[in-house]
Design an enzyme around this catalytic site. Structure first.
Site, PDB file in Angstrom:
ATOM      1  N   HIS A  64      -4.624  -0.228  -4.049  1.00 58.06           N
ATOM      2  CA  HIS A  64      -6.064  -0.442  -3.770  1.00 58.06           C
ATOM      3  C   HIS A  64      -6.920   0.030  -4.944  1.00 58.06           C
ATOM      4  O   HIS A  64      -7.996   0.607  -4.730  1.00 58.06           O
ATOM      5  CB  HIS A  64      -6.502   0.307  -2.503  1.00 58.06           C
ATOM      6  CG  HIS A  64      -5.744  -0.053  -1.263  1.00 58.06           C
ATOM      7  ND1 HIS A  64      -6.052  -1.149  -0.491  1.00 58.06           N
ATOM      8  CD2 HIS A  64      -4.696   0.548  -0.643  1.00 58.06           C
ATOM      9  CE1 HIS A  64      -5.222  -1.197   0.550  1.00 58.06           C
ATOM     10  NE2 HIS A  64      -4.395  -0.193   0.473  1.00 58.06           N
ATOM     11  N   ASP A  96      -4.712   8.515  -0.321  1.00 59.79           N
ATOM     12  CA  ASP A  96      -4.780   8.895   1.087  1.00 59.79           C
ATOM     13  C   ASP A  96      -5.144  10.359   1.273  1.00 59.79           C
ATOM     14  O   ASP A  96      -5.051  11.166   0.355  1.00 59.79           O
ATOM     15  CB  ASP A  96      -3.445   8.580   1.777  1.00 59.79           C
ATOM     16  CG  ASP A  96      -3.198   7.087   1.793  1.00 59.79           C
ATOM     17  OD1 ASP A  96      -4.173   6.324   1.710  1.00 59.79           O
ATOM     18  OD2 ASP A  96      -2.024   6.678   1.862  1.00 59.79           O
ATOM     19  N   SER A 112       0.824  -1.216   0.000  1.00 55.58           N
ATOM     20  CA  SER A 112       0.000   0.000   0.000  1.00 55.58           C
ATOM     21  C   SER A 112       0.865   1.276   0.000  1.00 55.58           C
ATOM     22  O   SER A 112       1.565   1.538  -0.979  1.00 55.58           O
ATOM     23  CB  SER A 112      -0.957  -0.066   1.190  1.00 55.58           C
ATOM     24  OG  SER A 112      -1.948   0.911   1.104  1.00 55.58           O
TER      25      SER A 112
END
Lengths: 233, 233
Positions: A159, A137, A122
């Site tokens: 993701h 994010d 990630s």
């Protein structure tokens, strides 16, 4: 001499931390006894100690000891002396912020270019690209720069999510956001779905896992890459 | 003397651009003949001209003319002379970047504090808070700072989304991201769902629209605010 695994996520739905990757990691880190963990991304704001304990627990099942970079007096030396390195997920802004504050970004790049085995998940994968401009994010802190390791010649969108059919939400889809990125930037972006990872063997980069990945090049229609192929930009 | 509408979104599902707000805007901008539009956020990378044309079309239905700030030689003077101002949505990073590059952030704050009527939608609402650290947008450009107008004493999370029940996606929920923000920041955050807006009347701030909004204060359980209440931090 690069030897890296760059994974979309640490955890897939319905499975434990790193569980889906453990067999791969066992062979990837076959000769490794101790792993240096970089916990700077602090998912949910967890402490460095608590985050390192989670990584330690997962790696103990394949007989690898984990030490957090914060446990060393000199983080630069910890990186230079590391047998192998793992950067966990969390918030990419805070991760990059701490890499700059601790002045270890260029050292990390140097050892990765020289062959220290690396796992990123990630946020720890986002930093392998040229910059962090494709993170999902929230910008909860302001890092001194968005420039990251550049160990691969493109950016990662971890993701990666396909548009949700029938959604009534009007916020931008992931694909729209990446298209906006390409109005201002030329760098290609690889959307890695949860369960996919890249294996970097020197300068060759292969797509691993069961899923396809979506490659966005500026001014071109995005394409789906099949698992197993070499990613060519 | 503030007079502002701070909306989560320009468009709700199944309805045209600004359509759900038009009656409100007709009364809010009752005496206004010309609106200054700030198109810097460029949704999907659309040009300033094309974006201004979209705003112009919507406002023409309530007899208000729209001019883009880019059509003026001096953007600072355009703001100082504006009857009323509208900042549209798009990418918050690029919006803030351009506000700094054109050196108009402090001028915009000054006129809003002095009572120039203001409409913000999405990114144009995010900038009304203390900083842009609660945007959902992708950091496609690196602005010189995350500090924004501070016309309200908290931050906005536009397009606020509740966790999707049964989702198998492992990326963070919006609530988790805001909790991470509060590990590093003290500022309260208001999650405004699509269809909600704030009406600012001098120093009083009221929640409008049909929905509740979710208020996140550091170290406290989030609470739901009812439509119509004054938002007190």
């Amino acid at each position: 001499m690069k030897k890296m695994i760059i994974a979309s996520t640490s955890t897939i739905h319905g499975s434990g931390y790193l569980e889906y990757l453990l067999l791969t990691l066992k062979s990837f880190f076959a000769d490794v006894k101790t792993l240096l963990f970089i916990p700077y991304a602090r998912p949910s704001g967890i402490t460095y100690d608590a985050y390192t304990a989670i990584a330690h627990k997962a790696f103990s099942t394949i007989n690898i000891e984990v030490k957090g970079i914060h446990q060393f007096k000199n983080p630069k030396e910890a990186i230079l002396n590391a047998e192998a390195i793992f950067t966990g997920g969390g918030n990419t802004f805070e991760l990059v912020n701490q890499l700059y504050k601790n002045d270890v970004l260029s050292t990390l790049k140097e050892v990765l270019e020289n062959g220290t085995a690396y796992l990123g998940t990630s946020a720890g994968s986002n930093i392998c690209g040229i910059n962090m401009k494709n993170t999902n994010d929230m910008p909860i802190v302001y890092p001194p720069s968005f420039t990251t390791l550049g160990c691969i010649p493109f950016n990662i969108n971890a993701h990666y999510l396909d548009p949700i059919k029938g959604s009534k939400h009007m916020g931008e889809t992931r694909e729209t956001r990446i298209k906006e990125f390409h109005v201002f930037n030329d760098i290609s972006v690889l959307g890695l779905r949860e369960g996919s990872w890249l294996e970097v063997v020197d300068n060759a980069i292969y797509l691993r896992g069961k899923l396809t990945a979506r490659l966005f090049r500026k001014n071109q229609k995005p394409i789906e890459l099949k698992s197993g192929v070499e990613v060519l930009i």
